[in-house]
Design a protein around this motif. Structure first.
Motif, mmCIF file in Angstrom:
data_model
loop_
_atom_site.group_PDB
_atom_site.id
_atom_site.type_symbol
_atom_site.label_atom_id
_atom_site.label_comp_id
_atom_site.label_asym_id
_atom_site.label_seq_id
_atom_site.Cartn_x
_atom_site.Cartn_y
_atom_site.Cartn_z
ATOM 1 N N UNK A 1 0.819 -1.222 0.000
ATOM 2 C CA UNK A 1 0.000 0.000 0.000
ATOM 3 C C UNK A 1 0.848 1.266 0.000
ATOM 4 N N UNK A 2 2.074 1.170 0.519
ATOM 5 C CA UNK A 2 2.914 2.374 0.622
ATOM 6 C C UNK A 2 3.171 3.011 -0.735
ATOM 7 N N UNK A 3 3.689 2.288 -1.745
ATOM 8 C CA UNK A 3 3.913 2.951 -3.043
ATOM 9 C C UNK A 3 2.616 3.403 -3.711
ATOM 10 N N UNK A 4 1.528 2.631 -3.532
ATOM 11 C CA UNK A 4 0.255 3.020 -4.132
ATOM 12 C C UNK A 4 -0.232 4.352 -3.569
ATOM 13 N N UNK A 5 -0.239 4.469 -2.240
ATOM 14 C CA UNK A 5 -0.678 5.708 -1.614
ATOM 15 C C UNK A 5 0.281 6.853 -1.933
ATOM 16 N N UNK A 6 1.560 6.530 -2.027
ATOM 17 C CA UNK A 6 2.563 7.549 -2.343
ATOM 18 C C UNK A 6 2.328 8.121 -3.740
ATOM 19 N N UNK A 7 2.071 7.228 -4.703
ATOM 20 C CA UNK A 7 1.809 7.676 -6.071
ATOM 21 C C UNK A 7 0.541 8.535 -6.123
ATOM 22 N N UNK A 8 -0.520 8.064 -5.472
ATOM 23 C CA UNK A 8 -1.766 8.833 -5.470
ATOM 24 C C UNK A 8 -1.581 10.195 -4.816
ATOM 25 N N UNK A 9 -0.866 10.233 -3.716
ATOM 26 C CA UNK A 9 -0.635 11.499 -3.028
ATOM 27 C C UNK A 9 0.166 12.456 -3.911
ATOM 28 N N UNK A 10 1.204 11.937 -4.565
ATOM 29 C CA UNK A 10 2.038 12.794 -5.412
ATOM 30 C C UNK A 10 1.246 13.353 -6.590
ATOM 31 N N UNK A 11 0.475 12.481 -7.251
ATOM 32 C CA UNK A 11 -0.278 12.927 -8.418
ATOM 33 C C UNK A 11 -1.360 13.924 -8.020
ATOM 34 N N UNK A 12 -2.045 13.656 -6.921
ATOM 35 C CA UNK A 12 -3.131 14.547 -6.504
ATOM 36 C C UNK A 12 -2.597 15.907 -6.071
ATOM 37 N N UNK A 13 -1.556 15.909 -5.245
ATOM 38 C CA UNK A 13 -1.034 17.189 -4.739
ATOM 39 C C UNK A 13 -0.412 18.035 -5.840
ATOM 40 N N UNK A 14 0.228 17.381 -6.827
ATOM 41 C CA UNK A 14 0.893 18.129 -7.884
ATOM 42 C C UNK A 14 -0.022 18.438 -9.075
ATOM 43 N N UNK A 15 -1.108 17.699 -9.198
ATOM 44 C CA UNK A 15 -1.987 17.926 -10.342
ATOM 45 C C UNK A 15 -3.285 18.628 -10.019
ATOM 46 N N UNK A 16 -3.567 18.816 -8.732
ATOM 47 C CA UNK A 16 -4.851 19.414 -8.354
ATOM 48 C C UNK A 16 -4.939 20.864 -8.798
ATOM 49 N N UNK A 17 -3.798 21.561 -8.845
ATOM 50 C CA UNK A 17 -3.810 22.968 -9.254
ATOM 51 C C UNK A 17 -4.293 23.116 -10.691
ATOM 52 N N UNK A 18 -3.814 22.255 -11.589
ATOM 53 C CA UNK A 18 -4.236 22.333 -12.990
ATOM 54 C C UNK A 18 -5.670 21.854 -13.167
ATOM 55 N N UNK A 19 -6.040 20.784 -12.469
ATOM 56 C CA UNK A 19 -7.370 20.203 -12.640
ATOM 57 C C UNK A 19 -8.464 21.148 -12.156
ATOM 58 N N UNK A 20 -8.198 21.920 -11.130
ATOM 59 C CA UNK A 20 -9.195 22.845 -10.591
ATOM 60 C C UNK A 20 -9.294 24.148 -11.385
#
Length: 308
Positions: free
Chosen positions: A44-63
């Motif tokens: 679960x660690x790499x899965x959650x890490x990937x999701x956290x990285x993508x969400x935190x870095x991509x939320x600015x563009x998506x919003x």
């Protein structure tokens, strides 16, 4: 009082856990439990890490208010703005055409292997070929379609050619997943249907496939998620376009993986504008696949056999 005592005596006495079990077996059981739990947490660690990285870095563009309504037409690597609409349309069109071809073929091949092959030579050859296709890299599938569709038959590079290459990657996954789901359907259901005089083809269509539908849908969505993120067929069979293109049979076409590759070429990592677009496209692709999974499970739940 006698009745109360009798009812109390008749109640089964629950034996304590591990009663009569040796210390070595109890230690082995606890060790296995700890190892399995630890493995799950590590996975679960790499899965959650990937999701956290993508969400935190991509939320600015998506919003951004223009992200889902505009394309990148006329935008440069240093001009902020634009959106991902053209890439979503291209990805959905390519995935839709690929699914329309792959799903019927994959499901019917799996039905043949489980219900009709019966150890025949054709069944063994089909199984062997499916195993080979499962390990074919995406670049090999793209080069094959290029040699056949473009070089030999003379058709132009297009989004449809990309869909054809994705078909080669999607079919073996669907076949394997559907085959396993059909095999776990109890044979008693088939025999009960045959005993009532129902033909074999109708038994498969009305009983076997609906019973395994949820698992089949899961396998289809896993295969679709795999092909929607492929980049090699896009690079070989169609160029990336920043503007809209609804014609899947001609012209360059935008796509989410293609947009991510284009932003890397535009200086993502050093330039904040393409970097935001890169992570925004990645997050959009994850959201699109999640939406398709939710919708597919909803459809499977509707058409699944009702419990009596």
């Amino acid at each position: 009082m006698t009745t109360s005592m009798t009812s109390t005596l008749e109640q089964p006495v629950k034996a304590p856990a591990f009663q009569g079990v040796s210390l070595r077996r109890r230690l082995t059981d606890h060790t296995a439990t700890v190892l399995v739990t630890t493995s799950v947490l590590i996975a679960l660690i790499p899965l959650l890490w990937v999701l956290y990285s993508v969400i935190t870095k991509g939320i600015h563009a998506v919003t951004s208010p223009t992200w889902f309504t505009n394309s990148q037409a006329g935008m440069t690597a240093f001009s902020p703005g634009g959106g991902v609409y053209h890439a979503i349309v291209g990805t959905v069109l390519q995935g839709l055409v690929c699914s329309l071809i792959s799903i019927p073929i994959g499901v019917m091949v799996a039905v043949y292997l489980v219900e009709y092959a019966g150890g025949s030579r054709l069944g063994k050859i089909t199984t062997f070929m499916v195993d080979i296709l499962t390990g074919v890299p995406s670049i090999v599938a793209a080069l094959f379609i290029y040699a056949l569709w473009v070089a030999t038959l003379g058709f132009q590079r297009s989004g449809f050619a990309v869909s054809l290459s994705l078909v080669l990657l999607m079919i073996p996954v669907i076949v394997r997943a559907t085959e396993e789901m059909l095999r776990i359907v109890p044979m008693d259901l088939r025999e009960a249907s045959y005993a009532l005089g129902v033909p074999k083809w109708k038994t498969i269509v009305r009983i076997v496939i609906p019973t395994a539908l949820s698992g089949i849908v899961t396998g289809v969505m896993l295969s679709l998620a795999r092909v929607m993120g492929e980049t090699a067929p896009l690079l070989v069979l169609v160029g990336y376009a920043q503007a809209m293109n609804f014609d899947i049979f001609s012209g360059f076409m935008g796509s989410l993986p293609g947009m991510m590759y284009d932003q890397i070429s535009a200086g993502a990592g050093a330039n904040p504008v393409p970097t935001d677009r890169l992570w925004g496209a990645a997050l959009t692709l994850i959201l699109l696949i999640a939406l398709l999974n939710v919708g597919a499970r909803f459809v499977a739940k509707i058409f699944a056999p009702k419990k009596v």
